[in-house]
Write an enzyme that holds these catalytic residues in place. Structure first.
Site, mmCIF file in Angstrom:
data_model
loop_
_atom_site.group_PDB
_atom_site.id
_atom_site.type_symbol
_atom_site.label_atom_id
_atom_site.label_comp_id
_atom_site.label_asym_id
_atom_site.label_seq_id
_atom_site.Cartn_x
_atom_site.Cartn_y
_atom_site.Cartn_z
ATOM 1 N N THR A 41 0.835 -1.203 0.000
ATOM 2 C CA THR A 41 0.000 0.000 0.000
ATOM 3 C C THR A 41 0.867 1.250 0.000
ATOM 4 O O THR A 41 0.629 2.185 -0.769
ATOM 5 C CB THR A 41 -0.905 -0.002 1.254
ATOM 6 O OG1 THR A 41 -1.744 -1.154 1.206
ATOM 7 C CG2 THR A 41 -1.774 1.241 1.319
ATOM 8 N N ASP A 311 0.690 -3.812 9.904
ATOM 9 C CA ASP A 311 -0.725 -3.456 10.086
ATOM 10 C C ASP A 311 -1.617 -4.622 10.480
ATOM 11 O O ASP A 311 -2.719 -4.398 10.970
ATOM 12 C CB ASP A 311 -1.286 -2.846 8.782
ATOM 13 C CG ASP A 311 -0.799 -1.417 8.544
ATOM 14 O OD1 ASP A 311 0.075 -0.953 9.302
ATOM 15 O OD2 ASP A 311 -1.301 -0.775 7.609
ATOM 16 N N HIS A 443 22.514 27.842 12.761
ATOM 17 C CA HIS A 443 21.661 28.986 12.472
ATOM 18 C C HIS A 443 21.876 29.415 11.025
ATOM 19 O O HIS A 443 23.025 29.462 10.571
ATOM 20 C CB HIS A 443 22.031 30.146 13.403
ATOM 21 C CG HIS A 443 21.260 31.400 13.090
ATOM 22 N ND1 HIS A 443 19.934 31.547 13.428
ATOM 23 C CD2 HIS A 443 21.627 32.532 12.440
ATOM 24 C CE1 HIS A 443 19.528 32.741 13.016
ATOM 25 N NE2 HIS A 443 20.527 33.352 12.409
#
Ligand code: NAI
Length: 464
Positions: A41, A311, A443
């Site tokens: 899937t 699943d 940063h």
């Protein structure tokens, strides 16, 4: 008839990862797959194609809403839907062929066809029966439909996520039944394409289980993006006449009957284990009340030599959870000690902004009666986010009040799905919020917001 150490049934993220790892650990391995392509899937009709459409439509959104702000003036792009679908199919093809390549590289045999287990140690594919010392069921899940409602899926007017990935044209209106992950990801895709999208959700908030503050902000942002919401409403019936759908639902607060029409209805009310045709009943494999295959902590079913992952067993229906179980069971079969840490499994919703979470929510901590502290930081205080019009979200880090140990993190913001992993690693190492706060972050990056949230658990964030 071939003889294997392991045969895995299903080639989704659980199955194919398990197969590759089994082969890498020296086991003679085969994987059964009935689709024309590998990947299950996730690669064929789930994670990957939906991300392609989310990416394409996000670019459209940027062109429509943000290009001019940056001095990029051009007419907004027109959508060539056929080409967009072809791009999505190309992405699927590249990924599924990638798995085929990995199978060849690792010497995993692909047994083409739908498999069943006629008896212990046996896997039947087509007319052939193969023998294996171990069998791993990784057959995945299918859309569950709407329990207790009259809804017939035709994958044309009333679709699941599968049909929603290949609609012949962009609908004018769409009702999404269920405000969970699939509903909001695919709802976002179509809303960006100009479809009038209404999400009908049974509960009083979208994304059940999500940190409540995040869910609230998420709904607010999606509303601004044009999605409409009807919350606290149970869909009872979807009927189709002349290619148009009518959705009947009742509002839970007063039980009043309502209805709404749409060109397409997307049913996104959850998924259920897919075990059809495996012969589990006759084999004597015990299922839970919810139809999941029962396994022990080593993924063993009630039948000797038969394992299950992904699943089809208990737990969140997530590709990466299945992958981890696939690796763990491969290690177990190879005589090692595979295991999965279920307390550190991230969840991501790939909308824009993304939503990501790991660990406990504030609601769970309250329920547990645990003393905790919250470090919050808004992306408005993050220079990089402001530069790319992504200041709407925030990071919320939860840490134990006494020990400062990180208990959970919830993010809505740019690249949240990637940012969450520094917290996953930190949690795996049992880190404190201070550990994150004292880690130098480059940063200007979005990840500085994660550090600022950690700083907010201590002496305070700098840019708040
Ligand atoms: P879901 O379980 O996330 O959400 C289903 C929603 O439907 C719930 O909010 C539920 O309250 C609602 N609902 C149920 N019956 C209803 C009714 N009669 N009327 C109105 N609302 C109703 O299920 P979803 O979105 O279908 O996803 C299925 C599975 O696939 C989930 O486990 C999800 O985690 C997984 N998935 C994960 C993705 C990701 O990680 N990004 C992407 C897509 C799917």
């Amino acid at each position: 008839m071939a003889q294997y150490d392991v045969i895995i049934i299903g080639s989704g993220p659980g199955g194919y990862v398990c197969a590759i790892r089994c082969a890498q650990l020296g086991l003679k391995t085969a994987c059964v797959e009935g689709r024309d392509t590998l990947g299950g899937t996730c690669l064929n009709v789930g994670c990957i194609p939906s991300k392609a459409l989310l990416h394409a439509t996000h670019q459209l959104h940027e062109a429509q809403h943000n290009f001019a702000k940056m001095g990029l003036t051009a007419p907004a792009p027109e959508v060539d839907w056929e080409k967009m679908l072809a791009y999505k199919d190309d992405v699927i093809g590249q990924n599924t062929k990638g798995i085929e390549f990995l199978f060849k590289k690792n010497k995993v045999d692909w047994l083409k066809g739908w498999g069943s287990i006629p008896g212990p140690g046996k896997v039947k594919v087509g007319d052939e029966v193969h023998e294996a010392k171990h069998i791993v069921i990784a057959s995945g899940s299918e859309a569950s439909g709407v329990p207790g409602a009259e809804v017939e899926i035709d994958e044309k007017t009333v679709v699941t996520s599968t049909g929603a990935l290949e609609l012949p044209s962009i609908p004018k209106s769409m009702v999404v039944v269920g405000g969970g992950v699939i509903g909001l990801e695919m709802g976002s895709v179509y809303a960006r394409l100009g479809t009038e999208v209404t999400v009908i959700e049974y509960l009083d908030a979208i994304t059940p289980g999500q940190d409540a503050e995040i869910a609230k902000q998420f709904q607010k942002i999606l509303k601004k993006q044009g999605l409409s919401f009807v919350l606290g409403a149970a869909v009872k019936k979807v009927s189709v006449a002349d290619g148009r759908a009518t959705v009947d639902y009742t509002l839970r607060k007063d039980d009043s009957a309502q209805s709404m029409e749409a060109d397409v209805v997307l049913v996104a009310t959850g998924r259920k284990p897919f075990t059809k045709g495996l012969n589990l009943d006759a084999l004597g494999v015990t299922l839970t009340q919810r139809g999941q295959i029962e396994v022990d902590d080593r993924y063993k079913t009630s039948v000797e030599g038969v394992y299950a992952i992904g699943d089809v067993i208990e737990g969140p229906m997530l590709a990466h959870k299945a992958e981890d179980e696939g690796m763990a069971v491969a290690e177990i079969l190879a005589g090692q000690h595979g295991h999965v840490n279920y307390t550190v499994i991230p969840g991501v919703i790939y909308t824009h902004p993304e939503v990501a979470s790991v660990g406990l929510t504030e609601e769970m901590l309250k329920k547990e009666g645990r003393a905790y502290k919250v470090g919050k930081f808004s992306f408005m205080g993050n220079g990089r986010a402001k530069a790319v019009f992504a200041g709407e979200g925030f990071v919320k880090l939860l840490a134990d009040k006494e020990t400062d140990r990180i208990l959970g993190c919830h993010v809505i913001g740019p690249m949240a799905g990637d940012l969450i992993h520094e917290v996953c690693v930190a949690m795996e190492f049992g880190a404190a919020a201070e550990d994150l706060a004292r880690t130098c972050h480059a940063h200007p990056t979005f990840s500085e917001a994660m550090r600022e949230a950690a700083l907010a658990c201590g002496d305070g964030a700098i840019h708040a």
